[in-house]
Design a protein around this motif. Structure first.
Motif, PDB file in Angstrom:
ATOM      1  N   LEU A 214       0.848  -1.182   0.000  1.00 14.13           N
ATOM      2  CA  LEU A 214       0.000   0.000   0.000  1.00 14.13           C
ATOM      3  C   LEU A 214       0.887   1.236   0.000  1.00 14.13           C
ATOM      4  CD1 LEU A 214      -2.804  -0.879   2.579  1.00 14.13           C
ATOM      5  CD2 LEU A 214      -2.935  -0.951   0.097  1.00 14.13           C
ATOM      6  N   ARG A 215       0.671   2.109  -0.965  1.00  8.82           N
ATOM      7  CA  ARG A 215       1.512   3.286  -1.100  1.00  8.82           C
ATOM      8  C   ARG A 215       0.783   4.528  -0.588  1.00  8.82           C
ATOM      9  NH1 ARG A 215       4.137   2.316  -7.159  1.00  8.82           N
ATOM     10  NH2 ARG A 215       5.222   0.370  -6.644  1.00  8.82           N
ATOM     11  N   PHE A 216       1.576   5.461  -0.041  1.00 10.78           N
ATOM     12  CA  PHE A 216       1.072   6.753   0.422  1.00 10.78           C
ATOM     13  C   PHE A 216      -0.030   6.578   1.463  1.00 10.78           C
ATOM     14  CE2 PHE A 216       2.272   7.173  -4.103  1.00 10.78           C
ATOM     15  CZ  PHE A 216       3.445   7.892  -3.924  1.00 10.78           C
ATOM     16  N   LEU A 217       0.215   5.673   2.403  1.00  9.91           N
ATOM     17  CA  LEU A 217      -0.712   5.461   3.508  1.00  9.91           C
ATOM     18  C   LEU A 217      -0.166   6.172   4.735  1.00  9.91           C
ATOM     19  CD1 LEU A 217      -3.319   3.939   4.356  1.00  9.91           C
ATOM     20  CD2 LEU A 217      -1.843   2.102   5.157  1.00  9.91           C
ATOM     21  N   ALA A 218      -1.004   6.982   5.376  1.00 11.52           N
ATOM     22  CA  ALA A 218      -0.553   7.748   6.535  1.00 11.52           C
ATOM     23  C   ALA A 218      -0.077   6.830   7.646  1.00 11.52           C
ATOM     24  CB  ALA A 218      -1.684   8.649   7.033  1.00 11.52           C
ATOM     25  N   ALA A 219       0.906   7.318   8.400  1.00 11.72           N
ATOM     26  CA  ALA A 219       1.501   6.483   9.442  1.00 11.72           C
ATOM     27  C   ALA A 219       0.524   6.171  10.560  1.00 11.72           C
ATOM     28  CB  ALA A 219       2.747   7.177  10.005  1.00 11.72           C
ATOM     29  N   ASN A 220      -0.457   7.046  10.787  1.00 10.63           N
ATOM     30  CA  ASN A 220      -1.430   6.817  11.858  1.00 10.63           C
ATOM     31  C   ASN A 220      -2.694   6.127  11.362  1.00 10.63           C
ATOM     32  OD1 ASN A 220      -2.351   8.897  10.327  1.00 10.63           O
ATOM     33  ND2 ASN A 220      -2.824  10.268  12.056  1.00 10.63           N
ATOM     34  N   SER A 221      -2.677   5.537  10.181  1.00 11.38           N
ATOM     35  CA  SER A 221      -3.856   4.857   9.644  1.00 11.38           C
ATOM     36  C   SER A 221      -4.131   3.575  10.422  1.00 11.38           C
ATOM     37  CB  SER A 221      -3.663   4.534   8.163  1.00 11.38           C
ATOM     38  OG  SER A 221      -3.484   5.718   7.422  1.00 11.38           O
ATOM     39  N   ASP A 222      -5.406   3.244  10.508  1.00  9.83           N
ATOM     40  CA  ASP A 222      -5.830   2.041  11.228  1.00  9.83           C
ATOM     41  C   ASP A 222      -5.719   0.835  10.296  1.00  9.83           C
ATOM     42  OD1 ASP A 222      -6.851   0.195  12.946  1.00  9.83           O
ATOM     43  OD2 ASP A 222      -8.920   0.910  12.857  1.00  9.83           O
ATOM     44  N   ARG A 252       5.965   1.271  10.745  1.00  9.40           N
ATOM     45  CA  ARG A 252       5.801   2.717  10.928  1.00  9.40           C
ATOM     46  C   ARG A 252       7.117   3.302  11.416  1.00  9.40           C
ATOM     47  NH1 ARG A 252       0.811   0.513  12.621  1.00  9.40           N
ATOM     48  NH2 ARG A 252      -0.988   1.454  11.548  1.00  9.40           N
ATOM     49  N   ARG A 253       7.626   4.269  10.674  1.00 10.76           N
ATOM     50  CA  ARG A 253       8.899   4.909  11.016  1.00 10.76           C
ATOM     51  C   ARG A 253       8.653   6.313  11.545  1.00 10.76           C
ATOM     52  NH1 ARG A 253      12.630   3.401   5.707  1.00 10.76           N
ATOM     53  NH2 ARG A 253      12.450   1.123   5.904  1.00 10.76           N
ATOM     54  N   GLY A 254       9.508   6.699  12.492  1.00 13.36           N
ATOM     55  CA  GLY A 254       9.379   8.034  13.052  1.00 13.36           C
ATOM     56  C   GLY A 254       9.834   9.130  12.116  1.00 13.36           C
ATOM     57  N   ASP A 255      10.748   8.804  11.184  1.00 14.16           N
ATOM     58  CA  ASP A 255      11.270   9.819  10.275  1.00 14.16           C
ATOM     59  C   ASP A 255      10.450   9.949   8.996  1.00 14.16           C
ATOM     60  OD1 ASP A 255      11.883   7.337   9.356  1.00 14.16           O
ATOM     61  OD2 ASP A 255      13.935   7.811   8.735  1.00 14.16           O
ATOM     62  N   SER A 256       9.329   9.249   8.905  1.00 16.68           N
ATOM     63  CA  SER A 256       8.498   9.301   7.706  1.00 16.68           C
ATOM     64  C   SER A 256       7.041   9.458   8.107  1.00 16.68           C
ATOM     65  CB  SER A 256       8.672   8.030   6.872  1.00 16.68           C
ATOM     66  OG  SER A 256       7.819   8.039   5.745  1.00 16.68           O
ATOM     67  N   SER A 257       6.301  10.207   7.289  1.00 17.52           N
ATOM     68  CA  SER A 257       4.872  10.411   7.559  1.00 17.52           C
ATOM     69  C   SER A 257       4.003   9.336   6.924  1.00 17.52           C
ATOM     70  CB  SER A 257       4.439  11.783   7.038  1.00 17.52           C
ATOM     71  OG  SER A 257       4.697  11.895   5.644  1.00 17.52           O
ATOM     72  N   PHE A 258       4.615   8.377   6.224  1.00 18.61           N
ATOM     73  CA  PHE A 258       3.876   7.292   5.582  1.00 18.61           C
ATOM     74  C   PHE A 258       4.299   5.965   6.198  1.00 18.61           C
ATOM     75  CE2 PHE A 258       4.182  10.596   2.293  1.00 18.61           C
ATOM     76  CZ  PHE A 258       2.834  10.802   2.056  1.00 18.61           C
ATOM     77  N   ALA A 259       3.347   5.046   6.252  1.00 18.22           N
ATOM     78  CA  ALA A 259       3.609   3.697   6.759  1.00 18.22           C
ATOM     79  C   ALA A 259       3.873   2.755   5.592  1.00 18.22           C
ATOM     80  CB  ALA A 259       2.427   3.199   7.586  1.00 18.22           C
ATOM     81  N   GLN A 260       4.742   1.805   5.823  1.00 17.59           N
ATOM     82  CA  GLN A 260       5.021   0.785   4.814  1.00 17.59           C
ATOM     83  C   GLN A 260       4.203  -0.458   5.141  1.00 17.59           C
ATOM     84  OE1 GLN A 260       9.076  -0.506   4.551  1.00 17.59           O
ATOM     85  NE2 GLN A 260       8.807  -1.522   2.589  1.00 17.59           N
ATOM     86  N   VAL A 261       3.234  -0.753   4.269  1.00 18.09           N
ATOM     87  CA  VAL A 261       2.318  -1.874   4.480  1.00 18.09           C
ATOM     88  C   VAL A 261       2.513  -2.864   3.354  1.00 18.09           C
ATOM     89  CG1 VAL A 261      -0.083  -2.566   4.767  1.00 18.09           C
ATOM     90  CG2 VAL A 261       0.671  -0.332   5.594  1.00 18.09           C
ATOM     91  N   LEU A 262       2.899  -4.076   3.698  1.00 14.91           N
ATOM     92  CA  LEU A 262       3.110  -5.137   2.722  1.00 14.91           C
ATOM     93  C   LEU A 262       1.900  -6.059   2.689  1.00 14.91           C
ATOM     94  CD1 LEU A 262       6.841  -6.049   3.462  1.00 14.91           C
ATOM     95  CD2 LEU A 262       5.923  -4.312   1.923  1.00 14.91           C
ATOM     96  N   LEU A 263       1.550  -6.492   1.491  1.00 17.19           N
ATOM     97  CA  LEU A 263       0.389  -7.347   1.288  1.00 17.19           C
ATOM     98  C   LEU A 263       0.811  -8.665   0.666  1.00 17.19           C
ATOM     99  CD1 LEU A 263      -2.061  -4.707  -0.242  1.00 17.19           C
ATOM    100  CD2 LEU A 263      -1.777  -5.310   2.153  1.00 17.19           C
ATOM    101  N   ALA A 264       0.134  -9.729   1.051  1.00 19.59           N
ATOM    102  CA  ALA A 264       0.328 -11.057   0.470  1.00 19.59           C
ATOM    103  C   ALA A 264      -0.919 -11.427  -0.321  1.00 19.59           C
ATOM    104  CB  ALA A 264       0.585 -12.100   1.556  1.00 19.59           C
ATOM    105  N   PRO A 265      -0.801 -11.680  -1.628  1.00 20.17           N
ATOM    106  CA  PRO A 265      -1.997 -12.020  -2.418  1.00 20.17           C
ATOM    107  C   PRO A 265      -2.678 -13.277  -1.896  1.00 20.17           C
ATOM    108  CG  PRO A 265      -0.121 -11.515  -3.839  1.00 20.17           C
ATOM    109  CD  PRO A 265       0.417 -11.628  -2.441  1.00 20.17           C
ATOM    110  N   ILE A 266      -4.007 -13.232  -1.839  1.00 22.95           N
ATOM    111  CA  ILE A 266      -4.773 -14.394  -1.403  1.00 22.95           C
ATOM    112  C   ILE A 266      -4.771 -15.475  -2.478  1.00 22.95           C
ATOM    113  CG2 ILE A 266      -7.076 -15.196  -0.730  1.00 22.95           C
ATOM    114  CD1 ILE A 266      -7.543 -12.523   0.582  1.00 22.95           C
ATOM    115  N   ALA A 267      -4.932 -15.076  -3.733  1.00 22.01           N
ATOM    116  CA  ALA A 267      -4.862 -16.018  -4.855  1.00 22.01           C
ATOM    117  C   ALA A 267      -3.409 -16.161  -5.265  1.00 22.01           C
ATOM    118  CB  ALA A 267      -5.707 -15.526  -6.024  1.00 22.01           C
ATOM    119  N   HIS A 268      -2.799 -17.291  -4.927  1.00 21.76           N
ATOM    120  CA  HIS A 268      -1.388 -17.493  -5.231  1.00 21.76           C
ATOM    121  C   HIS A 268      -1.197 -17.595  -6.744  1.00 21.76           C
ATOM    122  CE1 HIS A 268      -0.583 -18.102  -0.985  1.00 21.76           C
ATOM    123  NE2 HIS A 268      -1.614 -18.934  -0.945  1.00 21.76           N
ATOM    124  N   PRO A 269      -0.532 -16.625  -7.370  1.00 16.99           N
ATOM    125  CA  PRO A 269      -0.411 -16.649  -8.832  1.00 16.99           C
ATOM    126  C   PRO A 269       0.496 -17.762  -9.345  1.00 16.99           C
ATOM    127  CG  PRO A 269       0.837 -14.819  -7.894  1.00 16.99           C
ATOM    128  CD  PRO A 269       0.073 -15.429  -6.772  1.00 16.99           C
TER     129      PRO A 269
END
Length: 330
Positions: A214-222, A252-269
């Motif tokens: 997920l790109r450009f997701l705020a660090a305080n997002s639920d 979530r990093r303190g030096d960035s306003s965006f969170a890094q969220v990694l996703l795993a596809p449910i349908a294994h390609p």
């Protein structure tokens, strides 16, 4: 004469070509050249195909004893397996009958609630079954080729799913095949909806092809690990509510306003073999709208024809009444 002084080299008359070392170097260079040419230009593919065609009867002949042994074993174990399969099928049938009755009741209740709330009926998107043939030869992309193309109605932009969820989108269409870009490709993107928080966002494939993020997701997002992401349907391509991915890591990093969220596809390609190609949502809605307009126009024309028929009958009755009145007056 001492033996050490004897010349043991053969006379020039008996020398046979270059030395063994020269032959080894020449053969090695030729083998290396053939391997590179086969890897780059597929020069040995016809030769390999010819050898495979010639050796196929020999392979089948050598496999005949093994096949006969396995067939005999299957024949001896067939009765026991058939009885066990019948017993299991009866149990599954009884369990599915109970589930079917509950599903029918829930479907009736769902239809009543949708009518009560004035909601539109759920869309039934047309689907085309297809089979994955092979992966695209480009090592820097995540694409597969399916065995359905433009001749059966596959169009560019069509979503591709399997029994688990969304796999990707058709990007190139040929007459008898099509190329599907998977969601894990670095150039792929899809709008998502968090099933727990109903928050919308967009996901894209990672550059290494190992998953999505997920790109450009705020660090305080639920957002939490384990959240299920489904299609939002806002892009007009993917139908809403299809499972796409599950959150695998949140950083979530303190030096960035965006969170890094990694996703795993449910349908294994990597393990997908049989898929469904859906019609894009905007085209399906336009086709449905055209069908509704045609149905309304047909109903209106039918009503007009009925009204004209009723008017003609009334005119005929009035004419008959006028004829009778004139006859009575005479």
């Amino acid at each position: 004469m001492p033996l050490g002084t004897l010349d043991r080299t053969p006379p020039p008359f008996f020398r046979q070509g270059p030395s063994a070392l020269t032959k080894l170097a020449l053969c090695s260079a030729l083998a290396l050249l053939m391997m590179v040419a086969d890897a780059r230009f597929k020069l040995m593919q016809p030769v390999r195909a010819g050898f495979a065609l010639v050796l196929h009867p020999v392979q089948r002949l050598l496999l005949a004893p093994v096949d006969a042994w396995e067939t005999a074993g299957d024949y001896l174990r067939g009765t026991q397996r058939a009885m066990a399969a019948e017993d299991q099928a009866r149990r599954q049938l009884s369990a599915q009958a109970e589930r079917l009755s509950r599903a029918e009741a829930l479907q009736i209740e769902n239809d009543r609630l949708r009518k009560l709330l004035g909601l539109l009926p759920s869309l039934s998107v047309p689907a085309i079954p297809a089979e994955v043939l092979f992966e695209a030869p480009d090592p820097f992309s995540r694409r597969v080729v399916i065995d359905r193309g433009a001749t059966v109605g596959v169009t560019a932009g069509s979503p591709v799913i399997n029994e688990a969820g969304v796999l990707g989108q058709v990007t190139r269409v040929y007459p008898l095949s099509a190329e599907v870009t998977l969601l894990t490709d670095k150039d792929a993107a899809i709008p998502l909806l968090n099933a727990r928080t109903q928050m919308r966002n967009a996901a894209a494939g990672r550059p290494d092809g190992a998953g999505m993020e997920l790109r450009f997701l705020a660090a305080n997002s639920d957002v939490r690990v384990g959240d299920v992401m489904t299609t939002s349907g806002l892009d007009g391509v993917y139908p809403p509510g299809l499972p796409v991915a599950r959150v695998s890591a949140v950083e979530r990093r303190g030096d960035s306003s965006f969170a890094q969220v990694l996703l795993a596809p449910i349908a294994h390609p990597d393990s997908a073999r049989h898929v469904l190609v859906l019609l894009p949502q905007d085209r399906h809605l336009s086709a449905k709208r055209e069908a509704d307009v045609a149905a309304v126009a047909e109903a209106a024309s039918a009503a007009e024809s009925k009204a004209a028929a009723r008017a003609a009958k009334k005119a005929e009755r009035a004419e008959k009444a006028a004829v009778k009145a004139s006859g009575a007056a005479q």
